[in-house]
Design a protein around this motif. Structure first.
Motif, PDB file in Angstrom:
ATOM      1  N   THR A 404       0.841  -1.289   0.049  1.00 14.56           N
ATOM      2  CA  THR A 404       0.035   0.083   0.032  1.00 14.56           C
ATOM      3  C   THR A 404       0.809   1.123  -0.018  1.00 14.56           C
ATOM      4  OG1 THR A 404      -1.729  -1.182   1.163  1.00 14.56           O
ATOM      5  CG2 THR A 404      -1.783   1.424   1.306  1.00 14.56           C
ATOM      6  N   LEU A 405       0.507   2.198  -1.035  1.00 16.44           N
ATOM      7  CA  LEU A 405       1.320   3.314  -1.015  1.00 16.44           C
ATOM      8  C   LEU A 405       0.132   4.508  -1.257  1.00 16.44           C
ATOM      9  CD1 LEU A 405       4.159   4.946  -1.636  1.00 16.44           C
ATOM     10  CD2 LEU A 405       3.504   4.872  -4.072  1.00 16.44           C
ATOM     11  N   SER A 440      -1.966  -3.373  -3.657  1.00 13.08           N
ATOM     12  CA  SER A 440      -1.780  -4.691  -4.377  1.00 13.08           C
ATOM     13  C   SER A 440      -2.011  -5.858  -3.257  1.00 13.08           C
ATOM     14  CB  SER A 440      -0.218  -4.799  -5.103  1.00 13.08           C
ATOM     15  OG  SER A 440       0.494  -4.924  -4.025  1.00 13.08           O
ATOM     16  N   SER A 441      -2.737  -5.588  -2.369  1.00 10.52           N
ATOM     17  CA  SER A 441      -2.966  -6.719  -1.040  1.00 10.52           C
ATOM     18  C   SER A 441      -3.905  -7.846  -1.724  1.00 10.52           C
ATOM     19  CB  SER A 441      -3.552  -5.940  -0.097  1.00 10.52           C
ATOM     20  OG  SER A 441      -4.606  -5.145   0.004  1.00 10.52           O
ATOM     21  N   LEU A 447      -4.562  -1.864  -7.762  1.00 10.41           N
ATOM     22  CA  LEU A 447      -5.492  -0.968  -7.851  1.00 10.41           C
ATOM     23  C   LEU A 447      -4.782   0.303  -7.605  1.00 10.41           C
ATOM     24  CD1 LEU A 447      -8.602  -2.525  -5.812  1.00 10.41           C
ATOM     25  CD2 LEU A 447      -8.701  -2.167  -8.210  1.00 10.41           C
ATOM     26  N   LYS A 448      -5.093   1.514  -8.347  1.00  9.65           N
ATOM     27  CA  LYS A 448      -4.752   2.658  -7.871  1.00  9.65           C
ATOM     28  C   LYS A 448      -5.878   3.751  -8.192  1.00  9.65           C
ATOM     29  CE  LYS A 448      -1.714   6.307 -10.097  1.00  9.65           C
ATOM     30  NZ  LYS A 448      -0.807   6.721 -11.169  1.00  9.65           N
ATOM     31  N   GLU A 472      -7.741   3.032 -11.507  1.00  9.36           N
ATOM     32  CA  GLU A 472      -6.972   2.135 -12.376  1.00  9.36           C
ATOM     33  C   GLU A 472      -7.110   0.657 -11.802  1.00  9.36           C
ATOM     34  OE1 GLU A 472      -3.408   3.824 -14.143  1.00  9.36           O
ATOM     35  OE2 GLU A 472      -3.894   5.903 -13.449  1.00  9.36           O
ATOM     36  N   LEU A 473      -6.794  -0.377 -12.911  1.00 10.44           N
ATOM     37  CA  LEU A 473      -6.667  -1.802 -12.037  1.00 10.44           C
ATOM     38  C   LEU A 473      -6.049  -2.400 -13.289  1.00 10.44           C
ATOM     39  CD1 LEU A 473      -8.682  -3.920 -13.468  1.00 10.44           C
ATOM     40  CD2 LEU A 473     -10.415  -2.503 -12.307  1.00 10.44           C
ATOM     41  N   ARG A 474      -5.332  -3.364 -12.825  1.00 13.26           N
ATOM     42  CA  ARG A 474      -4.634  -4.475 -13.484  1.00 13.26           C
ATOM     43  C   ARG A 474      -4.559  -5.681 -12.792  1.00 13.26           C
ATOM     44  NH1 ARG A 474       0.179  -0.218 -13.627  1.00 13.26           N
ATOM     45  NH2 ARG A 474      -1.294   0.935 -14.509  1.00 13.26           N
TER      46      ARG A 474
END
Length: 597
Positions: A404-405, A440-441, A447-448, A472-474
């Motif tokens: 997490t950021l 990214s957990s 996710l952003k 955004e997601l990937r």
């Protein structure tokens, strides 16, 4: 509003699965688009998207415009097919306030503030760094954001290598190129030449364009590097087909830019970077009636062509100090601009000429305090033809955990007006606030999310407030398959009475992707949608555009490969434009071959 499932397709488009996994953790990768010195994205407070080489390959792209089409938060209005001009907006900020750079060289035309992203071939690009929001403390006039296309460096491990590619498609659209690269002792080289042509995927917008790009590097005996490059494009094309006005435009264009520079470490912690550049753009435009071919202006001695020439000489110098917990960048820019042209209508011919000297000083720092980073920035600009400008920014990042950021950013920036006598010389101003999180957990998912608030005023425009969100997601690849997407929402209204702003202020953008890549076969299905939000009389169309890109590597050895590729664009023949005077490209197909040696 802009939804982008792009990062997903971009991040997952890499080819081998290991490459995709590296992209998934790209917030630790370097980025030079913000403070002008590479640092991890985890220490970057601004909302930044990086397009990598793997992502560029996956798109079967012709120009930079094809790559930007799938970036979250960006909206492009195309006047035609590959190579034809496209207007680029960042989170609904006007195209006049987007700064285009090629290896740090400013290419935005001062006579129109237009950034020609369709004139840069995709094949020469190694990566693209996009700052969504003002970046004035680093780059000066960059109210809406920055697009920095970074070109390929010479191949380091071989004396000689290359790539030859050719594609052909609907309406005799063709794209062929040859790239050569290598290093001999201290000398490195990268050379590229190509041709892009078409009879016009939109009626009367054909193109015949050639491009050359060359870069030389010389490694100094101990450390440091000298480098030089040149890029040139010559094109004859139809840049406008407006049936509602019974009007077409045909242009002859010449664009050239050159760069020389030095990077040299003075000590273990202090590095000097110095560069000088020249840019030149010349455009002759002729206008005709569609119905009968009559000349509006352009071919008669009494009605000369519209003409504009932009040229500049510039230099930049900076010192970068990497200390314990600091990344300090200080430097200055200088740019001399010259504009020559004429204003033509049916009754007059008015030549004009204008010059300007602009210089600026900047100071940016990245202060690392464990998992917390603080990024203050300052810049002073003296544009001569406008009042002096002072820009300031303050950002922070907090790595809460390995997954997490958090980001926060506040900045004041500006955008220079067009450098012509009839325009108000006062720059537009912006005050932005952004907060964001990356996480990214959740297994296999990145996710952003970003919230932004942009207040703009000045430049003879009433004060406006744009507020919005970007998601955004990937995903990581599962059975060689991954998903990506992005969505952006922007609400723009006047602060005086709260009424919404329609013209050129899209509210929603959605971008999606589904990617398969097992190293031999690859496929990418992408979708993009923009709700243009224009006034009803503009008759805009907000269709969802689906493109399919396929590729197969038929032969591969250590340094040799043969690949076939195919693209089907706008598969369902959707309409997609902000005004009906600019009809969009319909369904079209192309296929080609690429040989690496």
């Amino acid at each position: 509003m802009s939804v982008c499932l792009t990062p997903g397709w971009l991040w997952a488009a890499g080819g081998p699965e290991e490459e995709t996994l590296e992209l998934f953790s790209a917030w630790q990768a370097g980025s030079s688009g913000v403070t002008r010195s590479p640092k991890p994205l985890s220490q970057t407070a601004e909302n930044v998207t990086v397009i990598t080489a793997a992502e560029i390959k996956a798109l079967n792209a012709h120009t930079l415009a094809d790559l930007l089409d799938m970036v979250p938060g960006l909206q492009l209005q195309h006047n035609g097919g590959p190579g034809i001009i496209a207007y680029t907006q960042i989170q609904s900020a006007s195209f006049e306030h987007v700064l285009l750079l090629l290896d740090g060289i400013p290419l935005t035309n001062p006579s129109s503030n237009f950034s020609d992203v369709s004139a840069i071939p995709a094949r020469i690009i190694e990566r693209v760094e996009i700052v969504k929001g003002p970046a004035s403390t680093a780059w000066g006039s960059a109210l809406g954001g920055v697009i920095n296309a970074i070109t390929k460096a010479p191949e380091r491990d071989r004396l000689f290598s290359g790539t030859a590619a050719a594609a052909i498609g609907s309406r005799t659209t063709s794209d062929s190129s040859l790239e050569l690269s290598g290093t001999s002792k201290r000398l490195g080289y990268y050379l590229s030449a190509g041709f892009l042509g078409s009879d016009g995927l939109v009626p009367l917008t054909g193109i015949n364009s050639t491009n050359f790009h060359g870069r030389l590097t010389w490694d100094l005996p101990e450390q440091g590097q000298l480098f030089a490059q040149v890029n040139s494009t010559n094109a004859r094309q139809g840049d406008l087909y407006a049936p509602a006005y019974d009007l077409i435009q045909r242009d002859d264009k010449r664009l050239i830019n050159a760069l020389v520079g030095l990077r040299y470490p003075l000590t273990e912690r202090l590095e000097l970077a110095v560069s000088g550049y020249h840019t030149y753009t010349r455009q002759w435009a002729s206008y005709y009636n569609i119905s009968d071919g009559a000349v509006w202006w352009g071919q008669s001695p009494d009605l000369p062509k519209a003409f504009v020439s932009d040229s500049s000489l510039g230099a930049t110098a900076s010192l970068t100090w990497r200390g314990d917990g600091h990344l300090l960048v200080a430097g200055g820019d200088y740019r001399h601009l010259e504009i020559t042209g004429n204003s033509v209508d049916s009754a007059s011919y008015s030549p004009y000429q204008r010059e300007s000297d602009r210089w600026g000083l900047f100071l940016n720092d990245t202060i690392s305090l464990g998992r917390f980073t603080l990024t203050p920035g300052l810049r002073f600009d003296r544009p001569r033809t406008a009042p002096d400008q002072f820009s300031a920014s303050l950002g922070a990042t907090w790595q809460v955990s390995d997954s997490t950021l958090l980001r926060a950013y506040v900045a004041r920036g500006y955008g220079m007006p067009v450098l012509l006598p009839q325009y108000d010389p006062r720059p537009a101003k912006i005050l932005t606030t952004q907060v964001g999180v990356e996480n990214s957990s959740i297994p296999y998912l990145w996710l952003k999310a970003t919230l932004f608030r942009n207040m703009t005023w000045g430049d003879d425009v009433e004060q406006q407030l744009a507020q919005g969100a970007e998601l955004e997601l990937r995903t990581k690849p599962l059975f060689h398959t991954s998903l990506g997407g992005g969505w952006t929402y922007t609400d723009t209204h006047r602060t005086s009475d709260g009424t919404p702003v329609h013209a050129d202020k899209p509210t929603q953008t959605l971008k999606l992707s589904l990617t398969y890549d097992d190293g031999t076969f690859r496929g990418m299905l992408t979708g993009r949608h923009i709700f243009w939000n224009n006034a009803p009389e503009d008759n805009g169309k907000n269709g969802l555009i689906w493109d399919l890109h396929l590729g197969a590597t038929l032969y591969q050895r250590e340094h040799t490969a043969l690949e076939l590729f195919f693209s089907g664009r706008n598969l369902f023949n959707s309409q997609y434009y902000n005004r009906d005077v600019f009809p969009s490209v319909g369904r079209w197909f192309e296929g080609g071959m690429r040989v690496r040696f």
